[in-house]
Motif scaffolding. Structure first.
Motif, mmCIF file in Angstrom:
data_model
loop_
_atom_site.group_PDB
_atom_site.id
_atom_site.type_symbol
_atom_site.label_atom_id
_atom_site.label_comp_id
_atom_site.label_asym_id
_atom_site.label_seq_id
_atom_site.Cartn_x
_atom_site.Cartn_y
_atom_site.Cartn_z
ATOM 1 N N ASP A 1 0.825 -1.210 0.000
ATOM 2 C CA ASP A 1 0.000 0.000 0.000
ATOM 3 C C ASP A 1 0.856 1.256 0.000
ATOM 4 O O ASP A 1 0.543 2.237 -0.663
ATOM 5 C CB ASP A 1 -0.951 0.016 1.186
ATOM 6 N N THR B 1 -1.817 11.973 4.187
ATOM 7 C CA THR B 1 -2.712 10.970 4.772
ATOM 8 C C THR B 1 -3.593 10.341 3.701
ATOM 9 O O THR B 1 -3.883 9.152 3.727
ATOM 10 C CB THR B 1 -3.601 11.608 5.855
ATOM 11 N N MET B 2 -4.004 11.148 2.750
ATOM 12 C CA MET B 2 -4.885 10.655 1.694
ATOM 13 C C MET B 2 -4.196 9.616 0.808
ATOM 14 O O MET B 2 -4.852 8.707 0.295
ATOM 15 C CB MET B 2 -5.369 11.849 0.852
ATOM 16 N N ILE C 1 -4.553 5.974 1.977
ATOM 17 C CA ILE C 1 -5.983 5.635 1.956
ATOM 18 C C ILE C 1 -6.442 5.392 0.522
ATOM 19 O O ILE C 1 -7.125 4.413 0.230
ATOM 20 C CB ILE C 1 -6.812 6.742 2.637
ATOM 21 N N HIS C 2 -6.033 6.268 -0.385
ATOM 22 C CA HIS C 2 -6.386 6.090 -1.795
ATOM 23 C C HIS C 2 -5.713 4.840 -2.353
ATOM 24 O O HIS C 2 -6.302 4.092 -3.135
ATOM 25 C CB HIS C 2 -6.001 7.331 -2.589
ATOM 26 N N GLN D 1 -7.626 1.836 -1.322
ATOM 27 C CA GLN D 1 -8.833 1.716 -2.133
ATOM 28 C C GLN D 1 -8.502 1.149 -3.518
ATOM 29 O O GLN D 1 -9.214 0.271 -4.019
ATOM 30 C CB GLN D 1 -9.527 3.062 -2.269
ATOM 31 N N THR E 1 -14.281 -1.211 -0.034
ATOM 32 C CA THR E 1 -13.620 -0.436 1.005
ATOM 33 C C THR E 1 -14.669 -0.181 2.080
ATOM 34 O O THR E 1 -15.674 0.468 1.828
ATOM 35 C CB THR E 1 -13.098 0.897 0.436
ATOM 36 N N LEU F 1 -11.746 1.624 7.657
ATOM 37 C CA LEU F 1 -11.144 2.952 7.525
ATOM 38 C C LEU F 1 -11.617 3.951 8.570
ATOM 39 O O LEU F 1 -10.985 4.997 8.755
ATOM 40 C CB LEU F 1 -11.404 3.522 6.133
ATOM 41 N N TYR G 1 -11.463 7.940 8.309
ATOM 42 C CA TYR G 1 -10.790 8.260 7.044
ATOM 43 C C TYR G 1 -11.654 7.942 5.823
ATOM 44 O O TYR G 1 -11.350 8.346 4.722
ATOM 45 C CB TYR G 1 -9.457 7.520 6.953
ATOM 46 N N MET G 2 -12.720 7.194 6.027
ATOM 47 C CA MET G 2 -13.607 6.834 4.927
ATOM 48 C C MET G 2 -14.162 8.069 4.239
ATOM 49 O O MET G 2 -14.343 8.087 3.031
ATOM 50 C CB MET G 2 -14.747 5.952 5.442
ATOM 51 N N LEU H 1 -12.561 9.516 0.998
ATOM 52 C CA LEU H 1 -12.758 8.892 -0.304
ATOM 53 C C LEU H 1 -14.017 9.421 -0.969
ATOM 54 O O LEU H 1 -15.041 9.583 -0.327
ATOM 55 C CB LEU H 1 -12.848 7.364 -0.158
#
Length: 66
Positions: free
Chosen positions: A17, A34-35, A38-39, A42, A52, A57, A60-61, A64
């Protein structure tokens, strides 16, 4: 072009990741934030056909859009 690899062990999944996050940041010519991870998560989940989930998450969800 995409190359399929076997699903990595849990320890390697985090590294995978992070690599994806680094590639996404380089592609957009922006630093990893941070994004980014997370991206990346996904993107990897989409490749695997996984959803996802909010339970994974948490707060943090909301970062997205898709």
């Amino acid at each position: 072009m995409a190359i399929g690899f076997p699903t990595p062990a849990v320890q390697r999944h985090l590294l995978w990741d992070r690599c994806t996050a680094g590639f996404l940041a380089a592609e957009s010519d922006k630093p990893v934030t941070t994004m980014g991870p997370i991206h990346a998560l996904q993107c990897e989940y989409q490749k695997l056909g996984r959803l996802t989930l909010v339970s994974e998450l948490g707060p943090y969800m909301s970062l997205l859009t898709t």
